[in-house]
Enzyme design. Structure first.
Site, PDB file in Angstrom:
ATOM      1  N   ASN A   7       0.877  -1.169   0.000  1.00 19.27           N
ATOM      2  CA  ASN A   7       0.000   0.000   0.000  1.00 19.27           C
ATOM      3  C   ASN A   7       0.919   1.224   0.000  1.00 19.27           C
ATOM      4  OD1 ASN A   7      -1.750   2.069   0.544  1.00 19.27           O
ATOM      5  ND2 ASN A   7      -2.661   1.130   2.357  1.00 19.27           N
ATOM      6  N   ARG A  99      -2.616  -2.240  -3.374  1.00 21.96           N
ATOM      7  CA  ARG A  99      -3.773  -1.364  -3.239  1.00 21.96           C
ATOM      8  C   ARG A  99      -3.588  -0.262  -4.283  1.00 21.96           C
ATOM      9  NH1 ARG A  99      -4.707   3.497   0.887  1.00 21.96           N
ATOM     10  NH2 ARG A  99      -6.794   4.022   0.209  1.00 21.96           N
ATOM     11  N   HIS A 189     -12.181   3.812  -0.375  1.00 30.39           N
ATOM     12  CA  HIS A 189     -12.261   2.905   0.790  1.00 30.39           C
ATOM     13  C   HIS A 189     -13.069   1.649   0.452  1.00 30.39           C
ATOM     14  CE1 HIS A 189     -11.800   6.407   3.920  1.00 30.39           C
ATOM     15  NE2 HIS A 189     -10.619   5.868   3.625  1.00 30.39           N
ATOM     16  N   ARG A 250      -9.562  16.907   6.068  1.00 29.30           N
ATOM     17  CA  ARG A 250     -10.384  17.254   4.904  1.00 29.30           C
ATOM     18  C   ARG A 250     -11.757  17.754   5.350  1.00 29.30           C
ATOM     19  NH1 ARG A 250      -9.636  11.577   2.134  1.00 29.30           N
ATOM     20  NH2 ARG A 250      -7.416  11.424   2.574  1.00 29.30           N
ATOM     21  N   GLU A 395      -7.976  -4.407   5.205  1.00 27.71           N
ATOM     22  CA  GLU A 395      -7.869  -4.282   3.753  1.00 27.71           C
ATOM     23  C   GLU A 395      -6.776  -5.187   3.200  1.00 27.71           C
ATOM     24  OE1 GLU A 395      -8.561   0.239   2.838  1.00 27.71           O
ATOM     25  OE2 GLU A 395      -8.023  -0.039   4.917  1.00 27.71           O
TER      26      GLU A 395
END
Ligand code: ADP
Length: 414
Positions: A7, A99, A189, A250, A395
């Site tokens: 990742n 990923r 996601h 964010r 993940e």
């Protein structure tokens, strides 16, 4: 099969090696051999690595780029000093799973990487200029190190959301902008939402089709997904990961006119405003203190700071609003599932988000909620018609499993 899961970020690389194959997948017997992270790539990098449950080791090394980083990692893992007895050379790594952040409209499921797929990932750079180039560098570096014979698989953050219908994926802007620039909701996601949906139905003994839930991934980045009949039918992140929930740095949703107001009043360019909304906003922007929810909660306890309280309240209110919206979009759901660093660990945030939702049949069990930290569990009480669960995401495990399935040509996993 030992799968190296990668990742990659702009100056970081998270990795795991997971031993899995079709038999292990069916028996839930995947075996996590090692994991770690490299930070500060491009300079004197810090390498964290952990073999099984042994203590975490930290090393430093000058690593100029992704290729040097991967080379260093593989050499370390295969060396005697790592203590990783399963991996003695590069030949003991049988596949690599990546990923990949953006798969655009083309990649609706995980894909075996060949030149054509790599070109497809490159074509999505426009959509994710900060992310896809890092993923491509990791793929190319892995090719250099392992050779073309070691299969590599791309698992896309966007893929799970390909089932979102047009009424939820298209923005109400001139249609030609969608046609010309592919401006639409993609969502992110996806691997995390898909994993917790899979764990939810395993916990309840349900089929994919019986899975009607709202998943909330609350980490540094945050997103909600409406999952109906096992498919994502809406999600809060949009064309980029900026839309939707309040996040660490964010803003999430705002009036789009604010962008030009800030640009004009602060004398900033559009891309500077973009950076401000991505890196200086959210929990950090409101509190003026930190993007870290744990620190905010500690601060609130100690000093009851007004802006810290406000940051947490706005964060939780926005999440609750999305639950309400998705209950309407789905015609009701069976459960809310919390995941991500905040969703897995903060009973307080979960309770705040769910408070006042008795109208929807949701009643949190305070004791269960407070006990369920960093592990799977039901956190609603017996009377609750709408259930609530906390389910840690994984993940990397899903990436390793997809890698095996794609290589074996198994049908796309649900
Ligand atoms: P990422 O999205 O980068 O994977 P994580 O899923 O690790 O991030 O989530 C990081 C967030 O989770 C941080 O805001 C962190 O403070 C928060 N977090 C972790 N543990 C707790 C906790 N016990 N209480 C509150 N927040 C927590």
């Amino acid at each position: 099969m030992n799968v190296l899961v990668l990742n990659s970020g702009s100056s970081s690389l998270k990795f795991q090696i997971i031993a899995t194959d079709m038999e292990r997948i069916q028996q839930y017997k995947d075996d996590r051999i090692c994991r770690g992270e490299v930070e500060g790539i491009g300079g004197e990098a810090i390498v964290h690595a952990q073999y099984r449950n042994e203590p975490n080791r930290t090393m430093t090394a000058p690593l100029r780029d992704m290729s040097a980083t991967l080379d260093y990692l593989v050499r370390y893992i295969a060396s005697d000093r790592s203590g990783i007895s399963e991996i003695k050379s590069t030949a003991d790594i049988h596949a690599v799973g990546h990923r990949v952040v953006h798969g655009g409209e083309r990649f609706t499921e995980s894909a075996l990487i060949n030149d054509d797929v790599l070109k497809g990932i490159e074509d999505c750079i426009d959509l994710a200029p900060l992310h896809n180039p890092n993923n491509i560098r990791a793929i190319q570096s892995a090719r250099e190190i392992f050779g073309k014979d070691v299969p590599q698989v791309a698992v896309f953050d966007t893929a799970f959301h390909h089932s979102i219908p047009e009424q939820a994926s298209l923005y109400a802007i001139p249609y030609h902008l969608y046609r010309r620039h592919r401006i639409r909701r993609y969502g992110f996601h996806g691997t995390s939402h898909r994993y917790v949906a899979f764990r939810y139905r395993a916990l309840r003994g349900l089929t994919r089709e019986q899975t009607n839930i709202i998943t909330l991934h609350l980490g540094n980045g945050c997103s909600a997904a409406a999952i109906k009949g096992g498919n994502s039918i809406d999600t809060s992140m949009g064309m980029t990961p900026l839309e939707g929930l309040v996040m660490g740095t964010r803003s999430g949703d705002l009036d789009p006119a604010i962008v030009s107001v800030i640009a004009r009043k602060e004398g900033m360019s559009a891309s500077e405003v973009d950076t401000l909304l991505n890196t200086q906003s959210g929990l950090l922007g409101i509190s003026g203190l930190t993007n870290d929810m744990r620190e905010l909660q500690a601060e609130l306890k100690e000093h009851d700071d007004r802006r810290v309280r406000l940051a947490i309240e706005i964060f939780c209110y926005r999440a609750r609003k999305y639950i309400g919206a998705y209950l309407a979009a789905m015609g009701g759901a069976d459960a809310i599932v919390f995941t991500g660093g905040i969703g897995e660990n903060s009973a307080d945030v979960r309770a705040r988000i769910c408070s006042g939702m008795e109208w929807a049949g949701l009643q949190i069990d305070d004791a269960k909620n407070n006990e369920t930290i960093g592990r799977e569990g039901l956190i609603s009480n017996e009377k609750s018609k709408l259930l609530a669960y906390a389910i840690p995401t994984d993940e990397e495990l899903l990436i390793a499993r997809d890698t095996v399935r794609v290589i074996k040509g198994e049908p796309h996993p649900s």
